[in-house]
Design a protein around this motif. Sequence first.
Motif, short mmCIF file in Angstrom:
data_model
loop_
_atom_site.label_atom_id
_atom_site.label_comp_id
_atom_site.label_asym_id
_atom_site.label_seq_id
_atom_site.Cartn_x
_atom_site.Cartn_y
_atom_site.Cartn_z
N LYS A 54 -50.12 38.19 137.58
CA LYS A 54 -49.25 39.64 137.37
C LYS A 54 -49.01 40.96 138.66
CE LYS A 54 -46.84 43.19 134.41
NZ LYS A 54 -47.12 43.77 132.87
N PRO A 55 -47.86 40.99 138.93
CA PRO A 55 -48.98 41.55 140.73
C PRO A 55 -47.93 43.34 139.86
CG PRO A 55 -46.04 41.20 140.75
CD PRO A 55 -46.80 40.57 139.33
N ALA A 56 -49.28 44.18 140.93
CA ALA A 56 -49.39 45.40 140.12
C ALA A 56 -48.67 46.25 140.56
CB ALA A 56 -50.89 45.75 140.88
N TRP A 57 -47.82 46.01 141.43
CA TRP A 57 -46.67 46.69 141.43
C TRP A 57 -45.46 46.65 140.17
CZ3 TRP A 57 -41.93 44.09 141.67
CH2 TRP A 57 -41.62 42.50 142.06
N LEU A 58 -45.46 45.78 139.61
CA LEU A 58 -44.98 45.55 138.45
C LEU A 58 -45.28 46.44 137.31
CD1 LEU A 58 -43.81 41.54 137.44
CD2 LEU A 58 -42.63 43.84 138.77
N ASP A 59 -45.93 47.15 137.11
CA ASP A 59 -46.26 48.55 136.15
C ASP A 59 -45.83 49.22 136.54
OD1 ASP A 59 -48.60 46.41 134.96
OD2 ASP A 59 -50.26 47.74 136.00
N VAL B 60 -39.04 41.82 133.46
CA VAL B 60 -39.77 40.92 132.40
C VAL B 60 -40.21 40.02 133.50
CG1 VAL B 60 -39.05 39.12 131.32
CG2 VAL B 60 -37.44 40.73 131.35
N PHE B 61 -41.30 40.22 133.18
CA PHE B 61 -42.81 38.98 134.11
C PHE B 61 -43.20 38.30 132.66
CE2 PHE B 61 -47.35 38.02 134.35
CZ PHE B 61 -47.32 37.65 135.83
N HIS B 62 -43.30 36.50 133.50
CA HIS B 62 -43.35 35.45 132.86
C HIS B 62 -44.67 35.27 133.42
CE1 HIS B 62 -40.41 34.94 129.98
NE2 HIS B 62 -39.79 35.73 130.53
N GLN B 63 -45.60 34.86 132.91
CA GLN B 63 -46.89 34.36 133.22
C GLN B 63 -46.59 32.35 134.22
OE1 GLN B 63 -51.20 34.71 131.89
NE2 GLN B 63 -52.05 35.13 133.90
N VAL B 64 -46.92 32.07 135.25
CA VAL B 64 -46.28 30.84 135.24
C VAL B 64 -46.79 29.85 136.29
CG1 VAL B 64 -44.73 28.94 135.62
CG2 VAL B 64 -43.86 30.56 133.84
N ASP B 65 -47.44 29.05 136.44
CA ASP B 65 -47.88 28.42 137.76
C ASP B 65 -47.35 27.23 137.55
OD1 ASP B 65 -49.19 26.79 139.10
OD2 ASP B 65 -51.10 26.60 138.30
N VAL B 66 -46.47 27.25 138.24
CA VAL B 66 -45.32 25.93 139.33
C VAL B 66 -45.72 24.84 139.08
CG1 VAL B 66 -43.29 27.51 139.65
CG2 VAL B 66 -44.77 26.94 141.72
N GLY C 97 -42.81 32.91 142.46
CA GLY C 97 -43.48 33.16 142.63
C GLY C 97 -42.85 34.92 143.34
N GLY C 98 -42.39 35.70 142.46
CA GLY C 98 -41.73 37.30 142.83
C GLY C 98 -42.76 37.96 142.94
#
Length: 286
Positions: free
Chosen positions: A34-39, A45-51, A7-8
């Motif tokens: 993916k949150p826009a600020w990560l760009d 590192v980003f992983h798209q996950v539904d916990v 949930g980062g």
Amino acid sequence: MRILITGGGGNVGRGLSGPLLEAGHELVISDIVKPAWLDRRPEIVFHQVDVQIGVGLERAARDCDVIVHTAAWHGIHTGVRTEVDFWRLNVDGTMWMTQAAVATGARVLFLSSQAWHDHYDKYGFTKRIGEELLAYQHRRSGLSYVALRPAAFTPWTDDWPREYGARLLGIGVDRRDVLQAALRSIDYLARTPSAELIVDAVRANAFTADDIAGWEADPVGTAERLFPGARDVVERFGLDISPTPQLQPTAGWAEIGYRPEHHFGTFVDEIRGMDEEEARGLVCPY
């Protein structure tokens, strides 16, 4: 260390990212989008996950030393999310996170809540179950964890004096203190191989029980005695400080070295030099 924040993309994840990177840690973020600020942070590192279903969570946690589990619905969502919503994200999501932690050997910082004490509310109920899942895995599999219980630090809207300041006499805590507690908890996990700790991430106790005796009879006068300048602030901004303040719990403070810096007195000092337009025009920074 390598740290995963589930949930980062949310409030706490974003707040922790900068300090953790500055401290030299590697950072992994998982979220459903993916949150826009990560760009602007290519080093993360980003992983798209539904916990809620857990698929991909173990992969995101691979080689991580710590998982900071923030993914949850909160008290502010109780009016728009059902009991099923709360269960799927807060309970199922926490269960899948503990499975990933056990599988990878990661230690866990779990974002719980002071709502734990109100465990027949649908939010507090899920946080109590989340902490039970951690305790279960601690005994069953040796999971090392800290459960962080912050008070209310939700963003304010258009009324900083009331939504930030007045609640520092009640259930409020400054977000900066919550982030401090989280960072110190991560350090504690790094040096404690078999941690099992509860930490109350709440405001500083800027008064004693004796200090607030008789508050109901004269709240403004008592506040002025404890925090010089409070009378002017309360009267200018129309703050309701009639409820008697409560001393906050201090579990885990000594263990992690938590020292909250903000309370109603620091708020009074900050706002005294502002006029009403300036104070009410402040925009929440998070």
